[in-house]
Scaffold this active site. Structure first.
Site, PDB file in Angstrom:
ATOM      1  N   HIS A 383       0.781  -1.221   0.000  1.00  0.00           N
ATOM      2  CA  HIS A 383       0.000   0.000   0.000  1.00  0.00           C
ATOM      3  C   HIS A 383       0.816   1.277   0.000  1.00  0.00           C
ATOM      4  CE1 HIS A 383       1.023   0.060   4.220  1.00  0.00           C
ATOM      5  NE2 HIS A 383       0.484   1.244   4.329  1.00  0.00           N
ATOM      6  N   TYR A 514      -5.176   5.589  17.940  1.00  0.00           N
ATOM      7  CA  TYR A 514      -5.089   6.235  16.631  1.00  0.00           C
ATOM      8  C   TYR A 514      -6.181   5.723  15.688  1.00  0.00           C
ATOM      9  CZ  TYR A 514      -3.627   6.827  11.815  1.00  0.00           C
ATOM     10  OH  TYR A 514      -3.619   7.111  10.483  1.00  0.00           O
TER      11      TYR A 514
END
Length: 861
Positions: A383, A514
């Site tokens: 990615h 997060y």
């Protein structure tokens, strides 16, 4: 650069990032004027509803160019105000620090604002002038300089739902169906007929789709490069660790094989792969090398190609330039956790000292479609250049197309997902296909002794990584999005508070959490970091686990969710603090790299000998100018958003800035302990998915943390949690118990007397005053919950869901905040070769290419 003798078509090694940026006139320079969300929206509105939504019309009057129509009008990622970013930075740290720690961080921020901060801000603005994004180069550098293995560290996975047509739920038919749909997606992108992604009518950046196929992460001694063959027309199939390839598209990007043709090819490959005993095949499963430390993998590629006349250069070219990899596994994982592991890192199974697990049947430097023996399928992707939102669109469209193609086999008038389709390959003139090779070829690698030894060590190291991690899934069916919205909550915020409450209930403390927010409303936007821990969330978890009245708990939950939603909206506008502060650090470091330590010190910007940040962190590595971790680094990292890489190989997802080492003259904000605190993510989360997916996930980001991928569906929740054996099942069980308990509390305090399953019509009928109507006669039969228990920890039946939430398409939807492709700094459509290839040379090369590998004899299917 490799010559044409070692590459496939236009697949060439891209130049270094700095070299590319230094070239004048490159299209990565973006004009600042004429860009805004309103202008981009007007461009999108210039297309008809049928053009933007082909599925709504059986035969739309399609128009090419819609995919990237708004790119030139999308606004650039804004650089936040310095005071605003530091204020948000302090706010994010306050609930994570002691009063004394926070006072020290406040002092560091005050000093930064008086000293280096304003100068770095001006340098950043000057640097960003004319560029597509102020952070793009820094982000991309950090990803490609990451030296640890990408498996379990960077690559995420999607687990698709089973094909709803039972006939396709075996390996060959499911794989052939997925490939046909994937190729149709490729065609739509190349012809620019793929409708752009939008949020409430606003078009999103579509650049990543041009870099999704035909790309490969190629390791070198000085970091990785991304190479791409923009004209790729073949796929590579992995079966029992053995490599095969054949062409699937013609020069016009039209499909040249029917689903039946593909099934024949795949069955031929499976039959051929089974001729080699799996223990023997495992000894030559070179895909394992893609799981190695990147520098070691680079050296091994050199070893593979150093012999004159070796097949390995050609074989590597075939693999690197393929549209994507199709992995056919021989196993049938049954449980959700086993399936998730198989899609993320494969299985490890050693028999007679030989690794025969599916971990050897992968190539992690590319997009992979993985199909198990029973037809279960998933996607694992490299990615660097694409985030989860992009791959989610790909997975969703592929899954949808498989259903619609089945529908058209029943009713020819059924709609199509695509604006136009390839001519039927079975009805085409054979001469119209051009120079293609549709017969499978098996790649035959030259296994020099060093490769055999390296493969053995790579496999044992990979097996270590797999054994260090565990995975658990939760398919929560009691309620979903509808119930959350009916109670007045943002679904994403509701689930984020569940993570906070479950963790606090187990450990009595909150940790740095997060979640990414998508910023693709901006040109080349990726994500911004949402910091889920707030004073409001801390107040909620403390009230929830204390003896407080139900209404008080609900009020605290509502305030916490409202704050999370507000933060999400700010981050979606690129107004978070993480990306901005990381860019400021990168500018400071850039000054050191360009001017040297002495010159930087004279400007008030001191050197501490730190190397380039890797995904958001910088740790001093005396042995390497790029800060690469050592050979023994085995710490895993997940594939979401920005991560931190420490010199011990530890990388944290969600970390957008460097971590403190022995820093003396670094700007005080980056040297302060708060910087480490915010960049050591313990609960790393991401919300990405839709009903086409069963699960998605990634590895844990730290040794003592959790990696949590979740999908909020209309009927429930799908959660995949990973950790390095940190009681993952117990954490998942705590989540399930919380979901049941919070529903019980909400039911106690809700004003409606209906079940959360009740429809709006049912609510209206209950609110209507009783009269002497026929409809009022008779005894009302109340729905039960099927006799299922509602005690915490017990799974209950599926519930409601399906309402629009304020943060839909924002919080977490971006999923992975990859760096950018090296070629992201070039214009859409630009090829990566030098453009000097003559037609005669290409024809000669293609003729020789057809001879690469052993041609297989087709079997009956």
């Amino acid at each position: 650069m490799p010559s044409l003798t070692t590459a496939i078509r236009t697949f060439t090694m891209p130049k270094s990032l700095n070299e590319s940026l230094a070239q004048p006139g490159q299209p990565h320079l973006a004009v600042d004027s004429g860009r805004s969300l309103d202008v981009a929206k007007k461009v999108s509105e210039g297309y008809t509803k049928e053009q933007k939504d082909p599925l709504a019309s059986n035969q739309p009057d399609h128009k090419q160019g819609i995919t990237f129509a708004a790119q030139d009008k999308l606004p650039k990622l804004p650089i936040p105000d310095l005071e605003s970013s530091t204020s948000k930075y302090l706010a994010a740290l306050k609930p994570l620090q002691t009063p004394r720690e926070h006072a020290e961080t406040q002092q560091a921020v005050d000093e930064f604002l008086k000293a280096e901060g304003p100068e770095l801000q001006e340098r950043l603005k000057k640097y960003a002038t004319g560029k597509t994004s102020y952070i793009e180069q820094f982000w991309y550098d950090s990803y490609l300089n990451f030296d640890n293995p990408v498996v379990l560290n960077l690559n995420p996975f999607f687990l698709l739902e089973d094909d709803p047509t039972p006939a396709r739920n075996n390996q060959v038919t499911r794989a052939a169906s997925l490939v046909v749909s994937a190729l149709s997606f490729v065609r739509a992108v190349r012809k620019e007929e793929l409708p752009p992604d939008t949020i409430r009518g606003t078009p999103l950046c579509m650049y990543q789709y041009s870099r999704l196929f035909g790309t490969a992460r190629v390791p070198t001694e000085n970091g990785c490069h991304i190479g791409q063959d923009p004209d790729a027309r073949h796929i590579v199939v992995l079966c029992h660790g053995q490599f095969y390839w054949f062409d699937v598209l013609d020069d016009n990007s039209d499909l040249i094989m029917t689903e039946k043709d593909l099934s024949i090819n795949l069955q031929t490959i499976v039959d051929d792969a089974q001729q080699t005993p799996i223990q023997e095949a495992a000894k030559g499963a070179l895909g394992v090398l893609s799981t190695e430390n990147r520098k070691i993998w680079s050296g091994l590629r050199d070893v593979m190609t150093r012999e004159e006349g070796s097949n390995n250069s050609d074989c590597l070219g075939i693999v690197d330039s393929a549209l994507f990899i199709l992995c056919l596994d021989y196993t049938e994982p049954s449980s959700g956790a086993d399936l998730c592991q198989n899609m993320l890192c494969g299985t490890s199974q050693v028999e007679k000292g030989v690794q025969i697990g599916t971990c050897t049947n992968r190539w992690y430097d590319k997009l992979q479609i993985i199909v198990c023996k029973n037809g279960s399928a998933g996607i694992n992707f490299e990615h660097t250049g694409v985030d989860g939102h992009t791959v989610l669109r790909f997975a969703s469209d592929v899954y949808t197309d498989t259903i619609l193609r089945f529908a058209r086999s029943i009713n020819g008038q059924a709609p199509s997902l695509w604006a136009s389709t390839s001519p039927d390959p079975s009805k085409r003139d054979p001469d119209s296909f051009g120079d293609v090779s549709t017969t499978p070829h098996k790649l035959e690698w030259d296994m020099v002794p060093e490769l055999g030894i390296a493969l053995r060590f790579a496999e044992t190291r990979l097996a270590d990584l797999i054994q260090q991690n565990e995975f658990q899934t939760l398919d929560f069916a009691a309620y979903g999005k509808n119930f959350m919205t009916s109670m007045g909550f943002s679904p994403d915020a509701f689930v984020q508070m569940a993570f906070q409450a479950a963790y606090y209930g187990l450990y009595g403390r909150v940790e740095c959490t997060y979640e990414p927010a998508m910023t693709k409303v901006y040109l080349h936007g990726r994500t911004e970091a949402i910091r889920s821990v707030t004073p409001e969330s801390v107040d909620f978890v403390q009230k929830f686990w204390a003896e407080n009245p139900p209404q008080q708990k609900v009020d605290a939950l509502r305030k916490a969710c409202q704050m999370h939603t507000a933060n999400t909206k700010e981050c979606a506008k690129a107004q978070g603090c993480d990306r901005h502060l990381y860019a400021l650090f990168s500018v400071w470091q850039k000054a050191l790299d360009e001017d040297g330590a002495e010159a930087a010190s004279s400007n008030g910007l001191s050197s501490n000998g730190y190397s380039s940040p890797v995904e958001g962190t910088s740790e001093r590595d005396p042995a390497s100018v790029v800060g690469s971790p050592g050979r023994n680094s085995v710490m895993s990292v997940d594939g979401d958003d920005v991560r931190s890489v420490r010199s011990n190989g530890r990388r944290n997802r969600g970390n957008s800035s460097p971590s403190r080492g022995q820093q003396h003259n670094m700007p005080l904000l980056f040297a302060d302990g708060g910087w480490d605190k915010l960049n050591n993510t313990i609960i790393s989360t991401s919300n990405c998915g839709n009903p086409s997916l069963r699960h998605f996930g990634f590895g844990p980001t730290t040794g003592d943390g959790f990696g949590i991928g979740y999908i909020i569906k209309e009927d429930g929740l799908s959660i995949c949690a990973s950790s390095k054996h940190r009681q993952t099942k117990r954490f998942v069980d705590a989540l399930e118990s919380y979901f049941h308990e919070i529903r019980r509390i909400l039911r106690l305090t809700q004003r409606r007397g209906t079940s959360p399953k009740a429809s709006r019509a049912r609510e209206a009928s209950q609110a209507r005053p009783a009269g002497n109507r026929l409809k009022s006669r008779g005894r009302v039969i109340k729905a039960s919950d099927g006799g299922k228990s509602h005690e915490p920890g017990n799974l209950t039946p599926m519930d409601d869901s399906s309402a629009q939430s304020d943060d839909e398409g924002l919080g977490g939807y971006g999923f992975f905040d990859a760096g950018m492709l090296l070629q992201a700094l070039k214009a859409r459509g630009e090829v990566l070769d030098d453009g000097n290839t003559k037609p005669s040379e290409r024809a000669t090369f293609n003729a020789r290419r057809r001879e690469i590998g052993k041609k297989l004899r087709l079997s009956e299917y």
